[in-house]
Motif scaffolding. Structure first.
Motif, PDB file in Angstrom:
ATOM      1  N   GLY A 143      29.913 -33.877  58.320  1.00  0.00           N
ATOM      2  CA  GLY A 143      31.226 -33.433  57.858  1.00  0.00           C
ATOM      3  C   GLY A 143      31.699 -32.228  58.640  1.00  0.00           C
ATOM      4  N   VAL A 144      32.191 -31.244  57.927  1.00  0.00           N
ATOM      5  CA  VAL A 144      32.751 -30.032  58.516  1.00  0.00           C
ATOM      6  C   VAL A 144      31.651 -29.258  59.247  1.00  0.00           C
ATOM      7  N   ASP A 145      31.982 -28.725  60.427  1.00  0.00           N
ATOM      8  CA  ASP A 145      31.026 -27.866  61.131  1.00  0.00           C
ATOM      9  C   ASP A 145      31.722 -26.578  61.553  1.00  0.00           C
ATOM     10  N   ALA A 146      30.982 -25.484  61.429  1.00  0.00           N
ATOM     11  CA  ALA A 146      31.496 -24.164  61.812  1.00  0.00           C
ATOM     12  C   ALA A 146      30.328 -23.196  61.911  1.00  0.00           C
ATOM     13  N   GLU A 154      27.973 -29.664  57.620  1.00  0.00           N
ATOM     14  CA  GLU A 154      27.882 -30.284  56.301  1.00  0.00           C
ATOM     15  C   GLU A 154      27.371 -31.711  56.492  1.00  0.00           C
TER      16      GLU A 154
END
Length: 55
Positions: free
Chosen positions: A28-31, A36
Motif C-alpha cells: 500500500g502506501v509507502d513513505a 503498508e
C-alpha cells in the motif's frame, strides 16, 4: 518485502521456533522507508508477527 518471478509480493515472517514462512501481501502506501502491507489471498499477518528485513 520481495517480489517473485510470478510477480507475487510477499514478506517473510519469523516464527518463535526460528522457522520462516512467506506471506503474500498487497503493498500500500509507502513513505520514509516504510511500506503498508495487507495480507493477500486469504493469508494471515497477526499483530506482533516479526517480519524479516534486510536479507
Amino acid at each position: 518485502m520481495t517480489t517473485g518471478a510470478d510477480r507475487t509480493v510477499s514478506v517473510t515472517v519469523l516464527a518463535a521456533d526460528r522457522s520462516q514462512r512467506r506471506v503474500p501481501v498487497t503493498a500500500g502506501v509507502d513513505a520514509a522507508g516504510l511500506v503498508e502491507v495487507t495480507p493477500a489471498d486469504g493469508a494471515v499477518l497477526n499483530p506482533g508477527d516479526k517480519v524479516v528485513i534486510g536479507q
